[in-house]
Enzyme design. Structure first.
Site, mmCIF file in Angstrom:
data_model
loop_
_atom_site.group_PDB
_atom_site.id
_atom_site.type_symbol
_atom_site.label_atom_id
_atom_site.label_comp_id
_atom_site.label_asym_id
_atom_site.label_seq_id
_atom_site.Cartn_x
_atom_site.Cartn_y
_atom_site.Cartn_z
ATOM 1 N N GLU A 48 29.323 -49.297 42.794
ATOM 2 C CA GLU A 48 30.716 -48.664 42.307
ATOM 3 C C GLU A 48 30.922 -47.626 43.541
ATOM 4 O OE1 GLU A 48 32.813 -45.780 41.146
ATOM 5 O OE2 GLU A 48 31.830 -45.757 39.298
ATOM 6 N N GLY A 58 28.554 -44.536 44.661
ATOM 7 C CA GLY A 58 28.800 -43.710 46.078
ATOM 8 C C GLY A 58 29.767 -44.272 46.910
ATOM 9 N N CYS A 103 35.799 -40.898 40.542
ATOM 10 C CA CYS A 103 36.015 -42.156 40.864
ATOM 11 C C CYS A 103 37.431 -42.520 40.617
ATOM 12 C CB CYS A 103 35.020 -43.349 40.908
ATOM 13 S SG CYS A 103 34.217 -42.854 39.437
ATOM 14 N N LYS A 106 16.414 -43.560 42.642
ATOM 15 C CA LYS A 106 16.391 -42.514 44.061
ATOM 16 C C LYS A 106 17.267 -41.284 43.617
ATOM 17 C CE LYS A 106 17.780 -41.577 48.361
ATOM 18 N NZ LYS A 106 18.653 -40.776 47.925
HETATM 19 P P1 NAP Z 1 26.730 -41.900 49.692
HETATM 20 O O1 NAP Z 1 26.565 -41.406 51.126
HETATM 21 O O2 NAP Z 1 26.936 -43.293 49.328
HETATM 22 O O3 NAP Z 1 25.132 -41.714 49.096
HETATM 23 C C1 NAP Z 1 24.798 -42.356 47.804
HETATM 24 C C2 NAP Z 1 23.215 -42.380 47.721
HETATM 25 O O4 NAP Z 1 23.011 -43.699 48.345
HETATM 26 C C3 NAP Z 1 22.470 -41.217 48.082
HETATM 27 O O5 NAP Z 1 21.175 -41.274 47.567
HETATM 28 C C4 NAP Z 1 22.200 -41.786 49.564
HETATM 29 O O6 NAP Z 1 20.976 -41.205 50.189
HETATM 30 C C5 NAP Z 1 22.050 -43.262 49.374
HETATM 31 N N1 NAP Z 1 22.372 -44.071 50.654
HETATM 32 C C6 NAP Z 1 23.770 -43.949 51.296
HETATM 33 N N2 NAP Z 1 23.808 -44.876 52.197
HETATM 34 C C7 NAP Z 1 22.544 -45.355 52.256
HETATM 35 C C8 NAP Z 1 21.931 -46.757 53.132
HETATM 36 N N3 NAP Z 1 22.708 -47.072 54.170
HETATM 37 N N4 NAP Z 1 20.701 -46.977 52.883
HETATM 38 C C9 NAP Z 1 20.162 -46.549 51.809
HETATM 39 N N5 NAP Z 1 20.744 -45.480 50.696
HETATM 40 C C10 NAP Z 1 21.797 -44.893 51.216
HETATM 41 O O7 NAP Z 1 27.434 -41.275 48.625
HETATM 42 P P2 NAP Z 1 27.583 -39.436 48.346
HETATM 43 O O8 NAP Z 1 26.480 -38.785 49.170
HETATM 44 O O9 NAP Z 1 27.810 -39.078 46.962
HETATM 45 O O10 NAP Z 1 29.126 -39.335 48.839
HETATM 46 C C11 NAP Z 1 29.506 -39.498 50.103
HETATM 47 C C12 NAP Z 1 30.885 -40.149 49.886
HETATM 48 O O11 NAP Z 1 30.960 -41.152 49.000
HETATM 49 C C13 NAP Z 1 31.971 -39.143 49.440
HETATM 50 O O12 NAP Z 1 32.734 -38.315 50.286
HETATM 51 C C14 NAP Z 1 33.180 -40.228 49.012
HETATM 52 O O13 NAP Z 1 33.770 -40.588 49.658
HETATM 53 C C15 NAP Z 1 32.246 -41.303 48.333
HETATM 54 N N6 NAP Z 1 31.842 -41.194 46.776
HETATM 55 C C16 NAP Z 1 32.376 -42.117 46.164
HETATM 56 C C17 NAP Z 1 32.332 -42.059 44.728
HETATM 57 C C18 NAP Z 1 32.841 -42.804 43.675
HETATM 58 O O14 NAP Z 1 32.852 -42.679 42.429
HETATM 59 N N7 NAP Z 1 33.733 -43.812 44.265
HETATM 60 C C19 NAP Z 1 31.467 -41.187 44.074
HETATM 61 C C20 NAP Z 1 30.586 -40.375 44.918
HETATM 62 C C21 NAP Z 1 30.934 -40.413 46.338
HETATM 63 P P3 NAP Z 1 20.894 -39.758 50.737
HETATM 64 O O15 NAP Z 1 20.345 -38.874 49.508
HETATM 65 O O16 NAP Z 1 19.904 -39.652 51.794
HETATM 66 O O17 NAP Z 1 22.337 -39.332 51.206
#
Ligand code: NAP
Length: 525
Positions: A264, A240, A301, A183
């Site tokens: 992660e 994420g 991360c 995805k």
């Molecule tokens: P995210 O919101 O968790 O999204 C990651 C992926 O998962 C995206 O493809 C998203 O779809 C999908 N997704 C998210 N929630 C979902 C759900 N409930 N059901 C199905 N699919 C879902 O992460 P992000 O966009 O990369 O960043 C947002 C926040 O994540 C950041 O502000 C940060 O706090 C955190 N983050 C942490 C790390 C780490 O390594 N710890 C890395 C990156 C981000 P969409 O494409 O539709 O958004």
């Protein structure tokens, strides 16, 4: 290679019928063409059906053929040259040099898994001879690991290459023998398509069944949920947010057949500053800590979001040097408007905590979606009293926590949530205290490091990029390094199977020349 805005399902390019998605340049807010069209349940179904159809043929090919396939993907990514780097730069706002490094890492990961396949130990071939004279008799028992089945991978926003379409999760799953459905992260759609087309072509060139790889696109929770809950999918790799990871874990657990989700998620990567290290080199540690904090605009991360020190004169020198170094740091563009908004919110929330004050900051933002680096300070007591102080603020923000003494430092370590990393800065006279901390921290973190900084994760055999919740959803696994393949394998025992039907890895005479555990002894004969 042209970007068309299509999904890649098996050998086909497919135009989605759901909502339109557009790539955005976070530095300007401009839309970058072409438009993409999200997929829905029909595309998930098609990709899953192809993956299931491909699985038995793909898992049966020789490890050498799989290794060559992974190497072809690595070479294909490198051959994209500037086209890939320029697109990734526009979509992520990350500097060209960083993306070039990340491309090298992505190719190295694929090649590492090729070497893991050739080495053969991943199969864990194990043979226990029959003991017919024993009472009760022991049957002939042989064990090997086989791939779990089709795997869903969610590309991460913060590594558009190394943790995305052909990133660590995909490389590990393909190496294990699992078809992969990615995805794409909506933050780098064009980059995803470019890399996806390389994998699609490598599948065709290697003569593999088309369902070995598909790339889906779609905004919102529906497509990801449909993928994770599809009965064909047998494991999930995700990097994420904590909320996103937990939602997928829940969806996977609610399936009639629950499956593992290797998510992660969040880590603040504490760094413990012990007294002798601080008095010998406190200001240098402070400057290096700030470099680690602002690297990649803090969007790692492993970003050091917590520094823990003891009261004393060397702390003053550390604080002064850290504030001075931070003042020089420019604000920089974050990956997406959403991640920038989350950073602002997280920093504001830290600022609202009583007894936690901002002591330093970098230069003010000069453009859209820019993050200003910040350093807060509080006491160990206040840190313990307000759980919000432990929340990950994704970006260049850190909290300095001051302890009265060593007992308070160890107590703080004991109360920390699970982490990807924990760092100890220690010189020889600190080793006794460091040893006590190490005992606590090995229960808290996937990687404990001394006299270094947590950013920079080597891709190697001994690396662990994992850790207890909330760092990950499965503390037994790593998402970086050779052992990441373990997530996508499962053991099968073959009892009294006729010699003619045994898998190659378990046949008498060891025709593959593998390292095998034969009646409890390691042997390659
Ligand atoms: P995210 O919101 O968790 O999204 C990651 C992926 O998962 C995206 O493809 C998203 O779809 C999908 N997704 C998210 N929630 C979902 C759900 N409930 N059901 C199905 N699919 C879902 O992460 P992000 O966009 O990369 O960043 C947002 C926040 O994540 C950041 O502000 C940060 O706090 C955190 N983050 C942490 C790390 C780490 O390594 N710890 C890395 C990156 C981000 P969409 O494409 O539709 O958004």
């Amino acid at each position: 290679m042209n970007i068309t805005g299509d999904m890649l399902i098996g050998a086909s390019a497919v135009r989605g019928t759901e909502a339109k998605l557009q790539a955005i340049d976070p530095a300007t807010g401009d839309v970058i063409g072409p438009d993409f069209h999200g997929g829905g349940a029909a595309e998930v179904e098609r990709a899953c059906a192809l993956a299931e159809a491909a699985f038995d043929e793909y898992r049966a090919i020789s490890p050498e053929r799989r290794a060559t396939f992974l190497e072809a993907i690595a070479s294909g990514i490198e051959a994209l040259g500037d086209t890939l780097i320029q697109r990734a730069q526009r979509e992520s706002g990350l500097p060209v040099a960083r993306l070039q490094g990340e491309r090298g890492r992505t190719a190295n990961q694929l090649r590492l898994f090729a070497s893991v396949l050739r080495d053969g130990r991943w199969q864990s071939a194990t043979l226990d001879s029959a003991l017919p004279e024993r009472t009760p008799p022991r049957p002939d028992l042989r064990m090997q690991k086989i791939p779990v089945g089709p795997v869903a991978v969610f590309g991460a926003s913060n590594f558009p290459l190394a943790f995305s379409v052909a990133g660590g999760d995909t490389a590990a799953a393909l190496a294990a023998g699992c078809p992969v459905i990615v995805k794409a992260h909506s933050a780098h759609l064009g980059t995803s398509e470019l890399v996806g087309r390389v994998i699609q072509r490598a599948v065709a060139d290697a003569g593999l069944p088309e369902g070995v790889f598909s790339l889906l696109v779609g905004a919102g929770v529906n497509i990801g949920t449909a993928l994770v809950t599809h009965p064909v999918i047998q494991a999930v790799g995700f990097t994420g947010s904590r909320a996103g990871g937990l939602a997928l874990v829940q969806a996977a657990n609610n399936r009639p057949q629950p499956i593992p989700v290797y998510a992660e998620m969040s880590s603040i990567n504490p760094m413990f500053l012990l007294p002798d290290a601080m008095s010998n080199r406190g200001p240098q540690i402070a400057r290096d800590f700030v470099e680690s904090l602002v690297l990649g605009v803090g969007q790692f991360c492993t970003n050091p979001g917590l520094a823990i020190a003891m009261e004393g004169p060397s702390l003053d020198a550390f604080r002064e040097a850290a504030i001075a170094a931070l003042t020089e740091k420019a604000a920089a563009t974050m990956l997406t408007p959403g991640i920038h908004a989350a950073y602002e919110k997280g920093v504001a929330q830290l600022g609202d905590i009583e007894g936690l004050k901002q002591i330093g900051a970098g230069k003010a933002p000069a453009g859209p979606n820019q993050a200003r680096p910040v350093l807060f300070e509080t006491t160990a007591q206040r840190f313990a009293e307000d759980h919000r102080a432990q929340a990950e603020v994704f970006g260049p923000s850190s909290v300095l926590v001051v302890c009265q003494d060593q007992a308070e430092m160890v107590a703080l370590a004991t109360r920390l949530e699970g982490q990807l990393t924990a760092t100890i800065q220690a010189d020889a006279p600190d080793y006794e205290s460091a040893g006590r901390l190490l005992t606590v921290l090995e229960r808290k973190a996937g990687r404990v490091l001394f006299n270094g900084y947590p950013t920079g994760v080597e891709v190697s055999h001994a690396m662990v990029h994992g850790g207890p919740f909330p760092a990950t959803s499965d503390t037994r696994a790593t998402s970086v390094g050779a052992t990441a393949i373990e997530r996508f394998l499962r053991p099968v025992c073959y009892q009294n199977v006729p010699a003619a039907l045994l898998p190659e890895a378990l046949k008498d005479g060891n025709p593959l020349g593998l390292w095998r555990l034969q009646d409890g002894k390691l042997s390659h004969r």
